[in-house]
Design a protein around this motif. Sequence first.
Motif, short mmCIF file in Angstrom:
data_model
loop_
_atom_site.label_atom_id
_atom_site.label_comp_id
_atom_site.label_asym_id
_atom_site.label_seq_id
_atom_site.Cartn_x
_atom_site.Cartn_y
_atom_site.Cartn_z
N PHE A 20 -3.00 -4.67 0.54
CA PHE A 20 -2.24 -4.48 -0.70
C PHE A 20 -1.22 -3.35 -0.53
CE2 PHE A 20 -1.53 -2.35 -4.75
CZ PHE A 20 -1.13 -3.41 -5.55
N VAL A 21 -1.67 -2.26 0.08
CA VAL A 21 -0.77 -1.11 0.29
C VAL A 21 0.43 -1.54 1.15
CG1 VAL A 21 -0.61 1.15 1.45
CG2 VAL A 21 -2.53 0.66 -0.08
N LYS A 22 0.13 -2.33 2.17
CA LYS A 22 1.18 -2.76 3.11
C LYS A 22 2.19 -3.70 2.44
CE LYS A 22 1.11 -4.35 7.87
NZ LYS A 22 0.22 -4.94 8.86
N THR A 23 1.68 -4.64 1.65
CA THR A 23 2.60 -5.65 1.12
C THR A 23 3.20 -5.27 -0.24
OG1 THR A 23 0.74 -6.83 0.16
CG2 THR A 23 1.49 -7.59 2.30
N GLU A 24 2.43 -4.55 -1.07
CA GLU A 24 2.90 -4.31 -2.45
C GLU A 24 3.40 -2.89 -2.69
OE1 GLU A 24 3.07 -6.71 -4.71
OE2 GLU A 24 2.06 -8.22 -3.49
N LEU A 25 2.88 -1.92 -1.95
CA LEU A 25 3.30 -0.53 -2.22
C LEU A 25 4.36 -0.05 -1.23
CD1 LEU A 25 -0.11 1.22 -3.15
CD2 LEU A 25 1.47 -0.01 -4.63
N LEU A 26 4.03 -0.11 0.07
CA LEU A 26 4.96 0.44 1.07
C LEU A 26 6.42 -0.03 0.93
CD1 LEU A 26 2.77 0.61 4.30
CD2 LEU A 26 4.10 2.48 3.32
N PRO A 27 6.66 -1.32 0.68
CA PRO A 27 8.07 -1.74 0.59
C PRO A 27 8.79 -1.18 -0.64
CG PRO A 27 6.59 -3.63 0.90
CD PRO A 27 5.74 -2.46 0.58
N ASN A 28 8.04 -0.65 -1.61
CA ASN A 28 8.67 -0.26 -2.89
C ASN A 28 8.65 1.23 -3.19
OD1 ASN A 28 9.16 -3.00 -3.76
ND2 ASN A 28 6.94 -3.18 -3.95
N VAL A 29 7.92 2.01 -2.40
CA VAL A 29 7.73 3.41 -2.82
C VAL A 29 9.04 4.20 -2.90
CG1 VAL A 29 5.30 3.62 -2.13
CG2 VAL A 29 7.09 4.19 -0.48
N ASP A 30 10.03 3.85 -2.06
CA ASP A 30 11.29 4.61 -2.12
C ASP A 30 11.97 4.44 -3.48
OD1 ASP A 30 10.84 5.49 0.40
OD2 ASP A 30 12.28 4.17 1.38
N VAL A 31 11.91 3.22 -4.00
CA VAL A 31 12.51 2.96 -5.32
C VAL A 31 11.78 3.77 -6.39
CG1 VAL A 31 12.91 1.16 -7.06
CG2 VAL A 31 13.19 0.63 -4.63
N TRP A 32 10.46 3.79 -6.31
CA TRP A 32 9.68 4.51 -7.33
C TRP A 32 9.87 6.02 -7.21
CZ3 TRP A 32 4.89 1.13 -5.76
CH2 TRP A 32 5.15 -0.19 -6.13
N GLU A 33 10.07 6.49 -5.98
CA GLU A 33 10.35 7.92 -5.79
C GLU A 33 11.64 8.28 -6.53
OE1 GLU A 33 9.10 10.72 -3.56
OE2 GLU A 33 7.31 9.59 -4.09
N ASN A 34 12.63 7.40 -6.41
CA ASN A 34 13.93 7.69 -7.04
C ASN A 34 13.88 7.57 -8.55
OD1 ASN A 34 15.28 8.34 -4.70
ND2 ASN A 34 15.75 6.20 -4.24
N GLN A 35 13.12 6.58 -9.05
CA GLN A 35 13.10 6.40 -10.51
C GLN A 35 12.12 7.36 -11.20
OE1 GLN A 35 12.06 2.26 -10.94
NE2 GLN A 35 9.90 2.66 -11.22
N GLY A 36 11.19 7.92 -10.42
CA GLY A 36 10.31 8.95 -10.98
C GLY A 36 9.07 8.45 -11.68
#
Length: 387
Positions: A20-36
């Motif tokens: 789950f971390v590999k497919t659902e979180l890792l590809p998106n964390v940069d976006v979430w870091e930016n949006q806060g």
Amino acid sequence: MSNNNFQQQHRLFRQTVRDFVKTELLPNVDVWENQGYVPKSVFKKMGGLGFLGLEFDNKFGGAQTDFWMTLVFAEELAKCKSGGVGFSIIVHTDMSSPWLQKYGTDHQKSTYMPEIVNGKQVCALAITEPDAGSDMARIATTATKKNGYWIINGTKTFITNGVYGDLFFLAAKTNDSEKYHQNLSQFIIPSSTQGITVTKKLDKTGMRSSDTAELVFDNVKISESNLLGVENEGFYQLASGLQRERLLASVMSISAAEDALSDTIEYLSNRKTFGKFLKSHQVIRHKVSELATEIESAKALNYMAAELYSKGLDCIKEVSMAKLHTMQIVRKVAYETVQMHGGYGYIRELSVERFARDYRLWAIAGGTNEMMKEIISKNILGKIESD
Ligand SMILES: Cc1cc2nc3c(=O)[nH]c(=O)nc-3n(C[C@H](O)[C@H](O)[C@H](O)COP(=O)(O)OP(=O)(O)OC[C@H]3O[C@@H](n4cnc5c(N)ncnc54)[C@H](O)[C@@H]3O)c2cc1C
């Protein structure tokens, strides 16, 4: 490091969370870091997979598994290369809602737990105030009984999931006794209740994908049934839950430190200076050996404290030691992994750069390193005479 407490079901679950971390979180964390913030859809997805109520009662939607399953969850979650994502999720699962499992009535559990477990309602813990953090017994927010309701007034700050969360586990003063430890109570309050305002969205050094709020409670009227547990016993209720929070903060921090070291080893294997790979310079080799050894030592201490905690044994001293030791090692890993990357280590968004910013937090939040030393020394030396 292997541990006898991990059985086949824990290993299978580890793989599920890892995927789950590999497919659902890792590809998106940069976006979430930016949006806060972490989008609500992530909580819902995790709820759908049964990740959000691991130890909660079956009756209310939980999986009723053991603490080692939670520990596996925390270890794998921390590999998502964003401390803030893990922080936001673990605040929901293990740093707020467990008080409902422990102290909630069946009516409270049936009202709130199903939506906590399926991820529709995201939880926050609201203890800290502008003038009271480490000294949580001296908070100033009040809850006053009036005509069968509680009226809440006060300000909370540094509240993770406080901007976008749905349910607040709040601590407030319910009497004026000079015995500070006997005047707190806990409440469960929907964030949509009239009189609650997010007065600031705090701009942090790290953990940037978790939202952090300053909240004002202005004559917030809630029913008597929103009291969680026993009136005036809130300090002791909170204190009993803090061991879980501290232990999981340590577990996640050392898991992320392992990841930072692993990313660094990869870099050392590819970057050449003076005609050889960085990993072939003896000074660097020794540095890596030291960090790997220290990470294992912190992990062993965490597992030892987890063993006591999972058996319901007294573990305040051991958990405090585990948190203190882990955060001291994390500080060293953060410094040295950035250092071994040279200039690249100082550039956003390299994983070690983010790790260094994110995990700096845990020497402060959930009980500072100094508070851990206070607790350990009280356990070893007894109280100071004037206390
Ligand atoms: C990003 C972030 C997220 C957070 N999330 C939450 C949350 O979700 N919910 C929540 O309730 N809180 C949250 N907190 C608050 C956090 O738990 C507190 O910041 C922490 O407990 C320290 O309290 P303080 O900041 O008031 O520092 P203080 O208590 O004012 O301490 C300041 C410094 O003095 C030291 N100190 C204090 N007393 C002593 C003493 N007796 N002896 C020696 N040294 C001492 C401390 O160790 C610290 O270094 C969060 C904080 C941050 C930064």
